[in-house]
Motif scaffolding. Sequence first.
Motif, PDB file in Angstrom:
ATOM      1  N   UNK A 266       0.718  -1.247  -0.268  1.00 51.59           N
ATOM      2  CA  UNK A 266       0.229   0.475  -0.285  1.00 51.59           C
ATOM      3  C   UNK A 266       0.288   1.423  -0.169  1.00 51.59           C
ATOM      4  N   UNK A 267       1.666   1.595   1.031  1.00 51.33           N
ATOM      5  CA  UNK A 267       2.977   2.014   0.715  1.00 51.33           C
ATOM      6  C   UNK A 267       3.439   2.439  -0.416  1.00 51.33           C
ATOM      7  N   UNK A 268       3.920   1.321  -0.841  1.00 54.31           N
ATOM      8  CA  UNK A 268       4.845   2.190  -2.258  1.00 54.31           C
ATOM      9  C   UNK A 268       3.589   1.981  -3.000  1.00 54.31           C
ATOM     10  N   UNK A 269       2.691   1.527  -3.676  1.00 52.69           N
ATOM     11  CA  UNK A 269       1.624   2.053  -4.074  1.00 52.69           C
ATOM     12  C   UNK A 269       1.450   3.971  -4.547  1.00 52.69           C
ATOM     13  N   UNK A 270       1.167   3.936  -2.451  1.00 55.68           N
ATOM     14  CA  UNK A 270       0.919   5.659  -2.812  1.00 55.68           C
ATOM     15  C   UNK A 270       2.569   6.777  -2.933  1.00 55.68           C
ATOM     16  N   UNK A 271       3.106   5.524  -2.512  1.00 56.46           N
ATOM     17  CA  UNK A 271       4.301   6.932  -3.323  1.00 56.46           C
ATOM     18  C   UNK A 271       4.387   6.509  -5.127  1.00 56.46           C
ATOM     19  N   UNK A 272       4.027   4.970  -5.752  1.00 54.06           N
ATOM     20  CA  UNK A 272       4.093   5.629  -6.754  1.00 54.06           C
ATOM     21  C   UNK A 272       3.739   6.419  -7.258  1.00 54.06           C
ATOM     22  N   UNK A 273       1.930   6.741  -7.455  1.00 55.28           N
ATOM     23  CA  UNK A 273       1.311   7.232  -7.174  1.00 55.28           C
ATOM     24  C   UNK A 273       1.416   8.833  -7.334  1.00 55.28           C
ATOM     25  N   UNK A 274       2.159   9.193  -6.451  1.00 54.14           N
ATOM     26  CA  UNK A 274       2.756  10.496  -5.729  1.00 54.14           C
ATOM     27  C   UNK A 274       3.353  10.863  -7.366  1.00 54.14           C
ATOM     28  N   UNK A 275       4.745  10.275  -6.908  1.00 52.40           N
ATOM     29  CA  UNK A 275       5.372  10.765  -7.878  1.00 52.40           C
ATOM     30  C   UNK A 275       5.093  10.584  -9.239  1.00 52.40           C
ATOM     31  N   UNK A 276       3.972   9.635 -10.040  1.00 53.97           N
ATOM     32  CA  UNK A 276       3.785  10.455 -11.022  1.00 53.97           C
ATOM     33  C   UNK A 276       2.978  11.193 -11.332  1.00 53.97           C
TER      34      UNK A 276
END
Length: 80
Positions: free
Chosen positions: A45-55
Amino acid sequence: MTKSVPAKKESDGFKLRWNNTKQYFVSVYNELKKVHWPNRQQLVAYTGVVLVSVTIVALIIWLFDSGLSLLLEALFKAFA
């Protein structure tokens, strides 16, 4: 009358450095035992949040860059 200080042996310096290094790694190990590590579900979940934020941030920067490039290109054409 001055007292003569006995010369330190090189092995004393090595032992001191070795003990300091050993104590440092023991302290690091003890601190890492206190860390609350996330489980697999939280990690995903945390990895997904980081990837979406970076995108999202990358898209915002790209939009501003493209807009400024078009604006500057139009200004250069107008004054050229």
